[in-house]
Design an enzyme around this catalytic site. Structure first.
Site, PDB file in Angstrom:
ATOM      1  N   HIS A 161     -65.815  -2.093  33.107  1.00 37.68           N
ATOM      2  CA  HIS A 161     -66.416  -1.165  33.791  1.00 37.68           C
ATOM      3  C   HIS A 161     -65.773   0.231  31.838  1.00 37.68           C
ATOM      4  O   HIS A 161     -66.102   0.703  32.925  1.00 37.68           O
ATOM      5  CB  HIS A 161     -66.070  -0.555  35.034  1.00 37.68           C
ATOM      6  CG  HIS A 161     -66.454  -1.884  35.796  1.00 37.68           C
ATOM      7  ND1 HIS A 161     -67.741  -1.411  36.352  1.00 37.68           N
ATOM      8  CD2 HIS A 161     -66.180  -2.779  36.097  1.00 37.68           C
ATOM      9  CE1 HIS A 161     -68.015  -2.370  37.551  1.00 37.68           C
ATOM     10  NE2 HIS A 161     -66.814  -3.369  37.046  1.00 37.68           N
ATOM     11  N   GLY A 182     -34.872  -7.116  19.634  1.00 37.74           N
ATOM     12  CA  GLY A 182     -35.393  -6.177  21.197  1.00 37.74           C
ATOM     13  C   GLY A 182     -36.139  -6.572  22.091  1.00 37.74           C
ATOM     14  O   GLY A 182     -36.480  -6.610  23.116  1.00 37.74           O
ATOM     15  N   ARG A 183     -37.602  -6.947  21.050  1.00 36.56           N
ATOM     16  CA  ARG A 183     -38.463  -7.466  21.778  1.00 36.56           C
ATOM     17  C   ARG A 183     -38.903  -8.894  22.432  1.00 36.56           C
ATOM     18  O   ARG A 183     -39.523  -9.244  22.661  1.00 36.56           O
ATOM     19  CB  ARG A 183     -39.837  -6.899  20.831  1.00 36.56           C
ATOM     20  CG  ARG A 183     -39.337  -7.581  19.551  1.00 36.56           C
ATOM     21  CD  ARG A 183     -40.293  -7.361  18.694  1.00 36.56           C
ATOM     22  NE  ARG A 183     -39.917  -7.990  17.400  1.00 36.56           N
ATOM     23  CZ  ARG A 183     -39.622  -6.755  16.550  1.00 36.56           C
ATOM     24  NH1 ARG A 183     -39.120  -6.038  16.312  1.00 36.56           N
ATOM     25  NH2 ARG A 183     -39.725  -7.384  14.814  1.00 36.56           N
TER      26      ARG A 183
HETATM   27  O1  F6P Z   1     -38.901   0.583  18.785  1.00 35.76           O
HETATM   28  C1  F6P Z   1     -37.337   0.162  17.407  1.00 35.76           C
HETATM   29  C2  F6P Z   1     -36.214  -0.191  18.668  1.00 35.76           C
HETATM   30  O2  F6P Z   1     -35.305  -1.040  17.891  1.00 35.76           O
HETATM   31  C3  F6P Z   1     -37.348  -1.540  19.503  1.00 35.76           C
HETATM   32  O3  F6P Z   1     -37.065  -2.686  18.353  1.00 35.76           O
HETATM   33  C4  F6P Z   1     -36.275  -1.935  20.308  1.00 35.76           C
HETATM   34  O4  F6P Z   1     -36.160  -2.758  21.423  1.00 35.76           O
HETATM   35  C5  F6P Z   1     -35.895  -0.262  20.395  1.00 35.76           C
HETATM   36  O5  F6P Z   1     -35.958   0.992  19.947  1.00 35.76           O
HETATM   37  C6  F6P Z   1     -34.566  -0.055  21.811  1.00 35.76           C
HETATM   38  O6  F6P Z   1     -33.552  -0.457  21.031  1.00 35.76           O
HETATM   39  P1  F6P Z   1     -32.426  -0.251  21.764  1.00 35.76           P
HETATM   40  O7  F6P Z   1     -32.205  -1.764  22.558  1.00 35.76           O
HETATM   41  O8  F6P Z   1     -31.330  -0.623  20.571  1.00 35.76           O
HETATM   42  O9  F6P Z   1     -31.902   0.958  22.660  1.00 35.76           O
END
Ligand code: F6P
Length: 550
Positions: free
Chosen positions: A390, A273-274
């Site tokens: 600041h 996801g990330r």
């Molecule tokens: O925060 C946990 C997580 O699994 C992330 O790794 C991911 O980006 C997010 O939730 C969203 O997940 P999804 O794209 O499956 O909705």
């Protein structure tokens, strides 16, 4: 060698050599390092694509860097890197390949997962995205009532929000200004409420971005958005097809929601996801900047992928930045790392990096299943630099904590500014250069006295300096430069995870909260007696219900 039989990080001779070196180096002063080596500024600079990376203002000598590289070699960081690029399942807790690099591989590349080349599928999706983006941009894609789309609302969270939202801001000056973009992530109904305030349903397209399509925040917001749309249009389910598209790996859940899988843009379980905004998750960005600019961004990513894959250790920027972070995190007890962009457009960049870094390397269990005996990922934080100056820079300059920081700036402002605003850029960048200088070299008591400062104020106005920074400078903030920057940080995080011997590609810590939230909800709504609630939470829930009038 498998994970179980690999020696632990803190038992390695290379680790101990670094610990000894740290002791021997003591309170090394940047002033002294620069005095001893007048050419240090250019000697400690790397050029990767459009990025000039100056790491001279770090508390390191050539010996430090050599020992850090030895540690990386002992951990076989490049071995794991090659396994990642080859598509091996290096995400061991989920038994998945980690192939965000395939998302930006050129059409003729071949990257295999389970014996199949994934690159053709990547390009097929990119083409489908481009066709759709062009139709929306040209007015060819119309809503249920025939009106052209003027508003795009991305509904997603985590990697399905932060990436496109960040990149949209970064590349704002390249966007089609006749279209409005909103990013909704929070399950707090206020988020969607505010986003939809001034939008006309007939001209609004919702992009539901969710890898799993099970994330409660996203599914809840998407459901509410559908209700909003159908109520305003006075239409039935048939209107959804023209106003909702999905970005997901889960076709079953997408069609269950009522979105035609024809209007689904796919990606794959080997995209974390990330690490996903250069996949279909970037559709809103592609609509905003157009397919050509999106491709330029992918080329920027790929350039740094190739650099990471092929550059020797001495010149390998992600390796170097990762190792510098380890130097402070593990040998100077630094708890955090600041990222301070000197660009208004990068206002969401650090928030994006927080997920990239902290969700990847916030782990206390090593790949062998045992707790680590060393520090892992730092707290990553920061906001655009001049505003920070600041607010919290005081603590970086004169506080008691060591906070390594990255300064990111550009030689040219974006096109289209008035002459007067264009001229402000030099003032912005004067701050950029002045800050890293002040952080590194401080101000001695002698220098303070020479300014005629009263003796009792001298200690207060003395700056010890010696605060380490990396300066990343590029000519301008283009789509390619954004791709280069993100890939640089992705691979830096990879290097650190490899050295710390953790799985940087799972996120089990987040899962617990998700499960518990589902379990607690009936206690809030129905007053249900939820088994396993601790006494504190039980009392808080009771107070909540009372205040809520239930
Ligand atoms: O925060 C946990 C997580 O699994 C992330 O790794 C991911 O980006 C997010 O939730 C969203 O997940 P999804 O794209 O499956 O909705």
């Amino acid at each position: 060698m498998n994970a179980e039989s690999r020696p632990r990080l803190n038992r390695l001779p290379e680790w101990n050599a670094l610990a000894k070196h740290r002791e021997a180096l003591g309170e090394v002063r940047l002033r002294e390092l620069f005095d001893a080596e007048p050419g240090r500024g250019s000697a400690y600079t790397l050029r990767v694509g459009d990025l000039h990376i100056d790491y001279s203002k770090h508390l390191v000598t050539d010996e430090t860097l050599r020992l850090l590289r030895d540690l990386a070699a002992a951990r076989d960081v490049f071995g794991l890197r090659d396994a990642m690029f080859r598509g091996e399942k290096i995400n061991i807790t989920e038994d998945r390949a980690v192939l965000h690099t395939a998302l930006r591989a050129p059409r003729d590349a071949s990257v295999e997962v389970d014996g199949a080349n994934v690159v053709p599928a990547v390009h097929t999706v990119l083409e489908k995205m481009a066709g759709f983006a062009d139709r929306v941009r040209s007015g060819g894609w119309t809503g249920h009532t025939g009106r052209r789309i003027r508003n795009v609302v991305n509904i997603g969270i985590g990697g399905s929000d932060l990436g496109p939202a960040m990149a949209y801001e970064v590349l704002r000056s390249y966007t089609d200004r006749s279209l409005t973009f909103r990013f909704v992530s929070n399950v707090d109904g206020a988020d969607l409420h505010e986003a939809l305030q001034d939008l006309d349903a007939e001209e609004t397209l919702f992009i539901v971005a969710s890898k799993t399509f099970t994330t409660i925040e996203t599914v809840t917001n998407a459901t509410s958005a559908r209700t909003w749309l159908l109520e305003r249009l006075g239409a039935g389910q048939e209107a959804v097809a023209k106003h909702f598209v999905a970005l997901s790996t889960n076709a079953g859940k997408v069609s269950e929601f009522g979105i035609d899988t024809e209007n689904m843009f796919a990606f794959w379980d080997w995209v974390g996801g990330r690490y996903s905004y250069d996949s279909a998750i970037g559709l809103s960005l592609m609509i905003a900047i157009g397919p050509d600019r999106f491709r330029e961004m992918l080329e920027g990513f790929h350039l740094v992928d190739e650099h990471f894959r092929t550059a020797p250790p001495e010149e390998n920027a992600p390796l170097l930045l990762g190792l510098l972070g380890i130097w402070y995190n593990n040998f100077h007890d630094a708890q955090s790392h600041a990222v301070l962009p000197y660009s208004h457009y990068l206002s969401k960049f650090t928030a994006y990096l927080q997920q990239l870094d902290m969700e990847s390397n916030g782990k206390y269990v090593a790949r062998d299943g045992r707790p680590v005996e060393w520090q892992t990922g730092p707290v990553v934080w920061g906001t655009p630099g001049t505003n920070g100056q600041h607010a919290y820079y005081q603590l970086i300059h004169q506080g008691t904590k060591l906070i390594p920081a990255d300064f990111i700036g550009f030689a040219r402002p974006v096109d289209g500014l008035s002459a007067e605003l264009e001229a402000q850029h030099d003032l912005l960048m004067a701050n950029f250069f002045a800050q890293t200088q002040a952080l590194a070299f401080g101000k001695t008591p002698e220098e303070v006295r020479a300014e005629g400062v009263a003796e009792e104020l001298v200690p207060h106005r003395t700056f010890l300096g010696n605060h380490p920074t990396t300066t990343i400078l590029a000519e301008s903030l283009t789509p390619s430069v954004l791709g280069q920057l993100v890939a640089l940080y992705e691979h830096k995080v990879f290097v650190q995870g490899a050295v710390w011997d953790i799985d940087s590609f799972d996120q089990w810590g987040v899962e617990l909260g998700k499960v518990l939230a589902k379990r607690v909800e009936p206690a809030l709504t129905e007053g249900a007696d939820v088994p396993g609630l601790d006494a504190s939470t039980k009392a808080l829930v009771a107070t909540y219900r009372e205040l809520r009038g239930r």
